[in-house]
Scaffold this motif. Structure first.
Motif, short mmCIF file in Angstrom:
data_model
loop_
_atom_site.label_atom_id
_atom_site.label_comp_id
_atom_site.label_asym_id
_atom_site.label_seq_id
_atom_site.Cartn_x
_atom_site.Cartn_y
_atom_site.Cartn_z
N GLN A 166 0.83 -1.20 0.00
CA GLN A 166 0.00 0.00 0.00
C GLN A 166 0.87 1.26 0.00
O GLN A 166 0.56 2.24 -0.69
N MET A 173 2.29 1.66 -3.55
CA MET A 173 1.32 2.21 -4.50
C MET A 173 1.03 3.68 -4.20
O MET A 173 0.83 4.48 -5.12
N ARG A 190 1.48 6.70 -6.84
CA ARG A 190 0.43 7.66 -7.20
C ARG A 190 0.91 9.09 -7.00
O ARG A 190 0.66 9.97 -7.83
N ASP A 220 2.48 -0.31 -13.59
CA ASP A 220 1.78 -0.50 -12.32
C ASP A 220 0.53 0.37 -12.19
O ASP A 220 -0.50 -0.10 -11.71
N LEU A 221 0.61 1.63 -12.62
CA LEU A 221 -0.48 2.56 -12.36
C LEU A 221 -1.51 2.64 -13.48
O LEU A 221 -2.58 3.21 -13.28
N GLU A 279 -3.48 0.55 -14.68
CA GLU A 279 -4.72 -0.14 -14.37
C GLU A 279 -5.28 0.25 -13.00
O GLU A 279 -6.28 -0.32 -12.57
N ASP A 280 -4.65 1.20 -12.33
CA ASP A 280 -5.11 1.63 -11.01
C ASP A 280 -6.24 2.65 -11.16
O ASP A 280 -6.04 3.75 -11.68
N GLU A 281 -7.43 2.29 -10.70
CA GLU A 281 -8.60 3.14 -10.91
C GLU A 281 -8.50 4.45 -10.14
O GLU A 281 -8.92 5.50 -10.63
N ASN A 282 -7.95 4.41 -8.93
CA ASN A 282 -7.81 5.64 -8.15
C ASN A 282 -6.90 6.64 -8.86
O ASN A 282 -7.17 7.85 -8.90
#
Length: 399
Positions: free
Chosen positions: A321, A324, A328, A359-360, A362-365
């Motif tokens: 966490q 990530m 972000r 990595d990012l 596909e990160d929805e946030n």
């Protein structure tokens, strides 16, 4: 009273007028097969270079086995397009032989796909260089891939870059660089101080190549010399989005008046004066290259195996966490900095942003946060059309 015009025919017209009429034909096979059979005079006129000013050759539309003879017999062409796709009845050796023996001069454009260059082989590749050399005084558009640095013109022993440096009226250059064979550049384009009317420059590498391979395949000095020779006349610049624009190239771009730019987001390092005239921006923000995933140290989740299963799960989740969250933060900082720099483009009408990260992407946030940044930019610049895309890449080398 007898009308004196009743007995007039094409035979009464002078050669210049007949050539002016026939030069509107764009069918090269008619000039080879039909018109020369009308009479001896037309047979002679069909060999005039001016009659071929509107004839183009495109291998995608060849259907008969003897269609490559158009290259063999045409004294001049308006455009030449060589592709891998041809009719099934055409022998694979016909096209390389026709290009190798051709004496045509191309007046406007030469387009060659990567598959077309592979089909030409060594013989046809040397013939293509010879064709470019013969057309150096008239050619305006060159769209070619180049993956074989060993090819030379048969007579003058000139390499591709040496031939390219001598094209006098070049306005558009699209260069597709191969990644398996690195293009060897030793300043061939920088030896001549004369400028060329180059207004559109595009340099790209294979789509399957990784960013590290692209950096090796595209020589910095090659781009620098092309931009320098174009001078203030350069209007469109399209560089591979995986290739960070070096500071020396940015300094040279400060002297240009670009209208359309597609490149890595580092191209925004140009002076504000140079950005002011840009109307279309297509930017690639590569997070794992610009300080994203590769710059964040992630702790080993298996370092401490003691404790219960619940505690182990907590130890596994917490570093991930944090990892990530750092991703972000750094990714948002890069996107925000790129959008802030776009504010200097006072003439901007279209902005396309592609965020690339393994990595990012596909990160929805992260996607939601990026859309908020773009929406805020849209509120400040309501006349600018915006587009936001996300792309996932692999870190492994691609060959």
């Amino acid at each position: 009273m007898c009308d004196g015009r009743a007995g007039r025919s094409m035979e009464d017209l002078p050669d210049e007028l007949v050539l002016h009429i026939l030069r509107h034909l764009s069918d090269g096979f008619a000039l080879l097969d039909a018109l020369p059979l009308v009479c001896r005079r037309w047979h002679r006129l069909c060999q005039d270079v001016r009659l071929w000013s509107n004839v183009s050759a495109d291998t995608r539309f060849w259907k008969a086995q003897d269609d490559p003879r158009l290259l063999l017999h045409a004294p001049a062409l308006r455009c030449l397009s060589l592709h891998r796709q041809t009719a099934k009845g055409i022998d694979k050796d016909c096209l390389p032989a026709a290009v190798g023996r051709s004496l045509a001069v191309v007046r406007e454009a030469v387009t060659v796909t990567h598959g077309g260059l592979l089909r030409l082989g060594q013989q046809g590749g040397g013939g293509l260089l010879a064709l470019l050399w013969r057309s150096r005084h008239t050619l305006r558009r060159v769209l070619v891939p180049w993956a074989d640095a060993s090819l030379e013109t048969p007579s003058h022993r000139l390499s591709f870059l040496e031939v390219l440096a001598r094209i006098e009226c070049l306005e558009v250059l699209h260069l597709h660089v191969g990644v398996k064979t690195v293009l060897q550049y030793s300043g061939q384009l920088g030896q001549d101080e004369a400028t060329v009317p180059l207004r559109e420059l595009q340099i790209r590498a294979c789509k399957a190549a990784s960013k590290w391979t692209v950096q090796r395949a595209v020589p910095e000095d090659l781009v620098l010399d092309l931009v320098r020779r174009a001078g203030a006349g350069l209007r469109e610049l399209r560089l591979d989005g995986r290739w960070p624009v070096p500071p020396r190239v940015l300094q040279q771009l400060d002297r240009s008046q670009l209208r359309d730019v597609s490149a890595h987001s580092s191209v925004l390092g140009m002076a504000a004066k140079a950005l002011r005239s840009v109307e279309r921006l297509t930017l690639s923000v590569m997070l794992d290259q610009d300080g994203g995933a590769d710059d964040v140290d992630m702790e080993d989740p298996d370092a401490d195996s003691a404790g219960s299963d619940d505690e182990a799960d907590g130890l596994d989740d917490q570093p991930f966490q944090e990892f990530m969250a750092d991703l972000r933060t750094s990714g948002m900082a890069l996107v925000s900095a790129a959008l802030a720099r776009c504010e200097a483009a006072a003439s901007l009408r279209m902005l396309a942003l592609t965020v690339t990260d393994v990595d990012l992407a596909e990160d929805e946030n992260f996607r939601v946060d990026c859309r908020k940044l773009v929406d805020a930019f849209k509120e400040r610049r309501p006349l600018v059309q915006t587009q936001l895309d996300f792309h996932c890449t692999f870190r492994a080398e691609a060959y």
